[in-house]
Design an enzyme around this catalytic site. Structure first.
Site, short mmCIF file in Angstrom:
data_model
loop_
_atom_site.label_atom_id
_atom_site.label_comp_id
_atom_site.label_asym_id
_atom_site.label_seq_id
_atom_site.Cartn_x
_atom_site.Cartn_y
_atom_site.Cartn_z
N HIS A 137 68.07 5.78 -149.64
CA HIS A 137 67.57 6.46 -150.84
C HIS A 137 68.68 6.85 -151.83
O HIS A 137 68.38 7.21 -152.97
CB HIS A 137 66.80 7.73 -150.46
CG HIS A 137 65.54 7.47 -149.71
ND1 HIS A 137 64.56 6.63 -150.17
CD2 HIS A 137 65.09 7.96 -148.52
CE1 HIS A 137 63.56 6.60 -149.29
NE2 HIS A 137 63.86 7.40 -148.28
N ASP A 173 61.23 1.05 -143.01
CA ASP A 173 61.05 2.51 -143.00
C ASP A 173 59.75 2.84 -143.72
O ASP A 173 59.35 2.15 -144.66
CB ASP A 173 62.24 3.14 -143.72
CG ASP A 173 62.34 4.65 -143.54
OD1 ASP A 173 61.50 5.36 -144.11
OD2 ASP A 173 63.26 5.10 -142.85
N HIS A 175 59.19 5.12 -145.75
CA HIS A 175 59.50 5.51 -147.12
C HIS A 175 60.12 4.32 -147.86
O HIS A 175 60.99 3.64 -147.32
CB HIS A 175 60.47 6.69 -147.15
CG HIS A 175 59.96 7.90 -146.43
ND1 HIS A 175 60.18 8.11 -145.08
CD2 HIS A 175 59.23 8.96 -146.86
CE1 HIS A 175 59.62 9.25 -144.72
NE2 HIS A 175 59.03 9.78 -145.78
N ASP A 262 59.50 5.82 -138.78
CA ASP A 262 58.68 6.97 -139.16
C ASP A 262 57.27 6.60 -139.59
O ASP A 262 56.54 7.44 -140.12
CB ASP A 262 59.38 7.77 -140.27
CG ASP A 262 60.14 6.92 -141.26
OD1 ASP A 262 60.01 5.68 -141.21
OD2 ASP A 262 60.87 7.48 -142.10
#
Length: 396
Positions: A137, A173, A175, A262
Site C-alpha cells: 500500500h 491479498d 485488500h 486475509d
C-alpha cells in the site's frame, strides 16, 4: 514440476513493528518459521540472509522528500518540526504511525524482496520466498495501510533496471494492491494483477475493473473485485480463469506474487468467507504458470493476514511447501488423513500465548461451516465482474 527454492530472511525485518497491539505484528512471521521448523521443512541450506535496500534502490519508487521524512521520524526522539509534518507523509494515523528504527526496518523489508528477485534472476534458485515482504500500500510519497516502503514495487523496479525483466505482479491479498499498481500504471513491461474484496466496502477503496492501466501501460493492469462473503469456489473460479488468461496474454519473464491471507473467514479486517483451501490452491497454480511461462522464475512475498494465530502460519507454510516441492504438500492435496495434523510441539509452544484455540489440522473442516445464504447472488455478481475484466484478453 519442481525447481530449487530459497527462503529469504533477516532478523532485522522483525523490527518492522508499530506497537504491541498493532494488527500488523511480526509474531506472524515467527509463528510461521516455528511451524516450518517443527515439521523439518526448512534446511539451513535453503535459507538466505537478506540486506537492506540502498537509498538509490528506494528512490526508484519513493520520492526523496519522503525517504528523508521516514529517516527523520525514525529517530528515538524526532525533531518536533518533523512530527508536525508526519501526517503529510501518512505517518501519524493509527494505521501507519512512525516508530523508532522505522527506516532501517523498512529498508530490510525492501532489501529482502530485492534479495529474492536477485536470487531468482541470477539463477541461484528458481523460486524465492520472502515472507517479511508484502508492503503493497505504500505510495511514492506517503505511507498507508501499515506500509512504509513498498518492497514489492522497489524489487520489481530492481528487476527492470538490472535485468530488463518483463514482470507479472500477482496480488492475492484481500485488500487491493494499490501502491504497486500506481507505481507501474503506465509501464507496459510491468503487468499488475489484484484479486480482492471490492473497494466499495474495504480499504483502500480502489481496484475497480475499469482500472486497466494508462498510456502505453493500458491493458497491463487487471483487477478482480469480489463481493463480500465470497467463498472458496467463486474465489478460485475467478482467480483461475483470470490469471491464466492474463499470464498467457502478457508472457512474463518473472512472476512476483504477494500472499496476504486475509480473505479467510476468520480474518477480522475483511468480509470474505474463504477457507484455507484457497491458500493451498493458489500457490500451486502460480507454480505451474511460472514453469509454463517463465522457466520457473517466481518470487513470492507475505502481505496481510490478521488472524495471526489460526490462519497466517498455516497459509504461509503452505506457500513454502508448494514452492519447495515438499512431499507434505502432495499428501495434503491427496487428503492423506495421517498427515493432516499440525505438529503437537508447535501447538504446545504457542497455545499459552493466545486465548484462541489453535488449529490442529492444516486445512479447515468445511463440513462444520455454515454456508452463505446469498451464495448464488454473490457468485453471479463475481462472474459479471470477471467477464468485464477479461473482455479484452483472448481465451487460452
Amino acid at each position: 514440476m519442481s525447481g530449487s527454492a530459497l527462503f529469504v530472511h533477516h532478523d532485522k525485518t522483525m523490527n518492522y513493528r508499530f506497537h504491541d497491539h498493532h494488527p500488523f505484528h511480526p509474531i506472524r512471521l515467527q509463528l510461521t518459521l516455528d511451524l516450518l521448523s517443527d515439521i523439518g521443512a526448512i534446511a539451513p541450506s535453503q535459507m538466505i540472509f537478506s540486506r537492506p535496500a540502498s537509498e538509490e534502490e528506494l528512490l526508484r519508487i519513493h520520492q526523496p522528500g519522503y525517504v528523508e521524512a521516514v529517516k527523520a521520524l525514525s529517530q528515538a526522539m524526532p525533531d518536533p518540526e518533523w512530527i508536525g509534518r508526519a501526517d503529510q507523509y501518512g505517518l501519524m494515523d493509527e494505521d501507519t504511525p512512525y516508530f523508532a528504527g522505522m527506516h532501517e526496518a523498512a529498508s530490510y523489508v525492501a532489501g529482502g524482496t530485492i534479495t529474492a528477485v536477485e536470487t531468482v534472476m541470477s539463477g541461484r534458485a528458481t523460486h524465492a520466498l520472502h515472507l517479511g515482504g508484502g508492503l503493497h500500500h505504500a505510495l511514492s510519497a506517503k505511507a498507508a495501510g501499515f506500509c512504509v516502503y513498498n518492497d514489492a514495487a522497489v524489487a520489481i523496479a530492481y528487476a527492470r533496471q538490472n535485468y530488463g525483466a518483463r514482470v507479472l505482479y500477482v496480488d492475492t491479498d484481500v485488500h487491493h494492491g494499490d501502491g504497486v499498481q500506481w507505481s507501474f500504471y503506465s509501464d507496459p513491461e510491468v503487468c499488475t494483477y489484484s484479486i480482492h474484496e471490492t473497494g466499495k466496502y474495504l480499504f483502500p477503496g480502489t481496484g475497480n475493473v475499469n482500472e486497466r492501466g494508462e498510456h502505453q501501460g493500458y491493458g497491463a493492469c487487471m483487477n478482480i473485485p469480489l463481493q463480500p462473503y465470497t467463498e472458496d469456489d467463486s474465489w478460485m473460479e475467478c482467480f483461475e480463469e483470470s490469471i491464466q488468461r492474463l499470464t498467457d496474454y502478457f508472457k512474463p519473464d518473472l512472476i512476483v506474487s504477494l500472499h496476504g491471507c486475509d480473505a479467510h473467514a476468520l480474518d477480522p479486517l475483511s468480509h470474505m468467507h474463504c477457507s484455507m483451501d484457497i491458500y493451498n490452491k493458489m500457490p500451486a497454480l502460480l507454480h505451474k504458470l511460472a514453469h509454463n511461462y517463465c522457466e520457473g522464475r517466481w518470487v513470492a512475498v507475505g502481505g496481510g493476514g490478521y488472524d495471526m494465530w489460526r490462519v497466517v502460519p498455516r497459509a504461509w507454510s503452505l506457500l513454502w511447501l508448494e514452492m519447495s516441492h515438499h512431499p507434505l504438500k502432495q499428501a495434503l492435496d491427496l487428503r492423506d488423513a495421517s498427515l493432516m495434523s499440525l505438529p503437537a510441539s508447535w501447538i504446545e509452544r504457542w497455545q499459552g500465548q493466545t486465548q484462541l484455540p489453535l488449529p490442529t489440522e492444516w486445512l479447515d473442516d468445511l463440513s462444520r461451516w455454515e454456508g452463505i445464504p446469498r451464495r448464488d447472488e454473490i457468485t453471479t455478481k463475481n462472474r459479471e465482474n470477471l467477464a468485464v475484466a477479461l473482455q479484452d484478453y483472448p481465451e487460452v
